[in-house]
Motif scaffolding. Structure first.
Motif, PDB file in Angstrom:
ATOM      1  N   LEU A 107      17.338  17.399  20.338  1.00 23.14           N
ATOM      2  CA  LEU A 107      16.616  16.005  20.060  1.00 23.14           C
ATOM      3  C   LEU A 107      15.987  15.636  21.281  1.00 23.14           C
ATOM      4  N   ILE A 108      16.218  16.561  22.529  1.00 25.43           N
ATOM      5  CA  ILE A 108      15.662  16.108  23.822  1.00 25.43           C
ATOM      6  C   ILE A 108      13.974  15.928  23.571  1.00 25.43           C
ATOM      7  N   PRO A 109      13.326  17.027  23.245  1.00 26.91           N
ATOM      8  CA  PRO A 109      11.823  16.839  23.410  1.00 26.91           C
ATOM      9  C   PRO A 109      11.384  15.728  22.398  1.00 26.91           C
ATOM     10  N   GLU A 110      12.076  15.421  21.438  1.00 27.78           N
ATOM     11  CA  GLU A 110      11.392  14.142  20.718  1.00 27.78           C
ATOM     12  C   GLU A 110      11.680  13.066  21.457  1.00 27.78           C
ATOM     13  N   TYR A 111      12.910  12.599  21.669  1.00 30.95           N
ATOM     14  CA  TYR A 111      13.371  11.559  22.507  1.00 30.95           C
ATOM     15  C   TYR A 111      12.434  11.378  23.876  1.00 30.95           C
ATOM     16  N   ALA A 112      12.078  12.398  24.417  1.00 27.35           N
ATOM     17  CA  ALA A 112      11.313  12.532  25.929  1.00 27.35           C
ATOM     18  C   ALA A 112      10.114  12.013  25.398  1.00 27.35           C
ATOM     19  N   SER A 113       9.351  12.792  24.121  1.00 23.93           N
ATOM     20  CA  SER A 113       8.024  12.391  23.928  1.00 23.93           C
ATOM     21  C   SER A 113       7.792  11.017  23.346  1.00 23.93           C
ATOM     22  N   LEU A 114       8.647  10.291  22.905  1.00 25.23           N
ATOM     23  CA  LEU A 114       8.593   9.038  22.304  1.00 25.23           C
ATOM     24  C   LEU A 114       8.807   8.103  23.609  1.00 25.23           C
ATOM     25  N   GLY A 115       9.206   8.530  24.627  1.00 25.28           N
ATOM     26  CA  GLY A 115       9.574   7.529  25.732  1.00 25.28           C
ATOM     27  C   GLY A 115      10.631   6.832  25.734  1.00 25.28           C
ATOM     28  N   TYR A 116      11.557   7.490  25.155  1.00 29.27           N
ATOM     29  CA  TYR A 116      13.084   6.751  24.927  1.00 29.27           C
ATOM     30  C   TYR A 116      13.861   6.981  25.909  1.00 29.27           C
ATOM     31  N   ILE A 117      13.789   8.230  26.623  1.00 27.92           N
ATOM     32  CA  ILE A 117      14.855   8.548  27.554  1.00 27.92           C
ATOM     33  C   ILE A 117      14.088   8.674  28.920  1.00 27.92           C
ATOM     34  N   ALA A 118      14.955   8.588  29.864  1.00 30.48           N
ATOM     35  CA  ALA A 118      14.338   8.630  31.328  1.00 30.48           C
ATOM     36  C   ALA A 118      14.417  10.107  31.970  1.00 30.48           C
ATOM     37  N   PRO A 119      13.390  10.455  32.518  1.00 34.61           N
ATOM     38  CA  PRO A 119      13.653  11.712  33.248  1.00 34.61           C
ATOM     39  C   PRO A 119      14.371  11.456  34.287  1.00 34.61           C
ATOM     40  N   LEU A 120      15.244  12.644  34.637  1.00 34.77           N
ATOM     41  CA  LEU A 120      16.446  12.546  35.798  1.00 34.77           C
ATOM     42  C   LEU A 120      16.160  13.299  37.175  1.00 34.77           C
ATOM     43  N   ASP A 121      15.069  13.859  36.955  1.00 35.89           N
ATOM     44  CA  ASP A 121      14.922  14.668  38.418  1.00 35.89           C
ATOM     45  C   ASP A 121      14.848  13.750  39.561  1.00 35.89           C
ATOM     46  N   GLY A 122      15.869  14.249  40.563  1.00 38.95           N
ATOM     47  CA  GLY A 122      15.752  13.240  41.759  1.00 38.95           C
ATOM     48  C   GLY A 122      16.794  12.348  41.806  1.00 38.95           C
ATOM     49  N   THR A 123      17.619  12.091  40.679  1.00 41.46           N
ATOM     50  CA  THR A 123      18.448  11.130  40.422  1.00 41.46           C
ATOM     51  C   THR A 123      19.997  11.671  40.548  1.00 41.46           C
ATOM     52  N   THR A 124      20.788  10.782  40.807  1.00 37.46           N
ATOM     53  CA  THR A 124      22.217  11.063  41.100  1.00 37.46           C
ATOM     54  C   THR A 124      22.629  11.879  39.670  1.00 37.46           C
ATOM     55  N   ALA A 125      22.197  11.518  38.690  1.00 37.09           N
ATOM     56  CA  ALA A 125      22.478  12.149  37.555  1.00 37.09           C
ATOM     57  C   ALA A 125      22.547  13.651  37.586  1.00 37.09           C
ATOM     58  N   LEU A 126      21.620  14.128  38.366  1.00 39.27           N
ATOM     59  CA  LEU A 126      21.447  15.693  38.454  1.00 39.27           C
ATOM     60  C   LEU A 126      21.874  16.483  39.496  1.00 39.27           C
ATOM     61  N   LYS A 127      23.008  15.813  40.214  1.00 47.35           N
ATOM     62  CA  LYS A 127      23.680  16.445  41.607  1.00 47.35           C
ATOM     63  C   LYS A 127      23.925  17.842  41.172  1.00 47.35           C
TER      64      LYS A 127
END
Length: 429
Positions: A107-127
């Motif tokens: 479901l990642i591509p669909e949620y991302a294309s709809l603008g529902y989930i945040a890109p995480l590059d450079g955030t604490t989440a992707l340590k």
């Protein structure tokens, strides 16, 4: 984890194309807060099994809150079958969406294309992303950005009854589909059991497609490839498996009947995922005889290689979260090596971090069995927002092919036509 859609529903349901929705994907802000300074309340939607897995996640959340006392987590267990529509409805309306949601990788591509989930590059989440295995990490990508943190992973493999294969004089499980069919005939002749039970769900067709060099679509060329020659080969093989190797398929209740037949020793081999193992081990041929359950990669196609879809779950952060910093920190904590070891040890699900495959974790036979299968054969599904919807027309026509009411070529041509309605701008290759 993808357990498959109902075949009965697949015959009647018509897929709807995804509707685009606006939303900024720029999460850049001023200098990130130090973890000790982050505060607030976040809501987490967990789709793990409420009885067997959720207690482990709840215990980890208590550890998180103890480590970061300024952050409170509102835990909600949402059934896996309900979460997609519930999240999309909440995200679209802007009301009631969680800050963090455990998301099926498909479901990642669909949620991302709809603008529902945040890109995480450079955030604490992707340590420390270098510690994640490549295959689950690839499930988090869409249009060059990262939208999820790998939490648990899985794929399809070949589960088999060692005693039945031995009784049939077969030393090792089949490595090609031709061997699979031939071995099934031998098993039936020498033991009375069927070689397999073909699962008519379209997700379980993917290993046949992939291993013959086929796929649903080619995103780089913007072409629909489900009806090309390699796909015809794959579906022709699937029909041959049903006709020559499989126990008779009950299309109305295929999954349950397949499991029952395998557990009771009436079927020797199944294309299945690690989520089924706990159920498998309750059967009379495996209970108290767990070593009788064998694990192998799915067979390869002619001239191809063994490949199966990557499944599992990633943690995603709602784009409209009012507390992004806490959401990022929570996602990092829940996917850390320590947390993944805890989860794997308690639930038997497979970690996504290399460092989480400790001796304690790999002492679990299921994890030890599927780890090399993941490394050797798992690959992401085609990264299209509409990929979930594509499975419905594919399932409808796959069933018709298996039932003999459509030829392989006609069924795939009709599938390609339906795909074109869902994929504007794509040509049929």
């Amino acid at each position: 984890m993808r357990r498959g859609i109902s075949i009965a529903a697949a015959v009647t349901v018509i897929a709807l194309s995804a509707t685009a929705c606006g939303g900024s994907d720029d999460n850049s802000s001023s200098k990130p807060k130090a973890a000790k300074d982050i505060s607030g309340t976040i809501t987490y939607w967990d789709t793990s099994d409420a009885a067997t897995e959720a207690p482990t996640y709840k215990a980890l959340i208590k550890k998180f809150e103890a480590k970061y006392p300024k952050i409170k987590v509102n835990y909600q267990n949402v059934p896996f079958t309900d979460v997609e529509q519930k999240f999309k409805s909440a995200a679209k309306s802007g009301k009631g969406a969680p800050d963090v949601v455990r998301t099926d990788v498909g479901l990642i591509p669909e949620y991302a294309s709809l603008g529902y989930i945040a890109p995480l590059d450079g955030t604490t989440a992707l340590k420390d992303t270098s510690d994640f295995n490549t295959t689950p990490m690839n499930t988090t990508k869409y249009n060059g950005k990262t939208y999820g943190v790998p939490s648990v992973t899985d794929t399809l493999g070949l589960l088999y009854n060692k005693e039945l294969l031995k009784k049939a004089g077969i030393d090792t499980p089949p490595t090609t589909w031709d061997e699979f069919i031939a071995d099934s005939k031998t098993i039936k002749k020498k033991t009375g059991a069927y070689g397999t039970y073909l699962n008519p769900d379209s997700y379980f067709l993917l290993p046949l497609l992939y291993s013959n060099g086929a796929d649903m679509a080619d995103t780089s060329a913007k072409k629909i490839t489900i009806s090309d020659a390699s796909a015809v080969t794959a579906l022709t093989t699937a029909k041959k498996i049903q006709d020559e190797a499989s126990m008779k398929v009950d299309f109305a209740n295929a999954y349950q009947n397949m499991q029952t037949a395998f557990k009771n020793g009436k079927v020797a081999m199944l294309v299945q995922g690690p989520w089924s193992v706990s159920d498998d081990l309750t059967g009379k041929v495996f209970k108290g005889n767990e070593d009788n359950l064998g694990y192998a990669a799915v067979p390869a196609g002619a001239g191809g290689k063994a490949q199966a879809p990557t499944g599992g779950h990633d943690l995603t952060v709602y784009q409209g979260s009012k507390n992004l910093d806490a959401s990022y920190l929570f996602s990092q904590f829940m996917t850390s090596t320590e947390s993944q070891v805890t989860i794997a040890t308690a639930t038997g699900t497979l970690p996504t971090r290399k460092s989480a495959y400790t001796s304690e974790v790999t002492s679990n036979a299921k994890i030890a069995g599927f780890k090399p299968i993941l490394e050797q054969t798992a690959r992401p599904r085609v990264a299209l927002p509409q990929v979930g919807s594509l499975f419905t027309p594919l399932a409808q026509n796959y069933v018709k092919i298996l039932q003999g009411t459509s030829s392989v070529k006609d069924g795939l041509d009709k599938t390609a036509t339906e795909f074109q309605k869902l994929l504007p701008g794509y040509s049929i290759g």
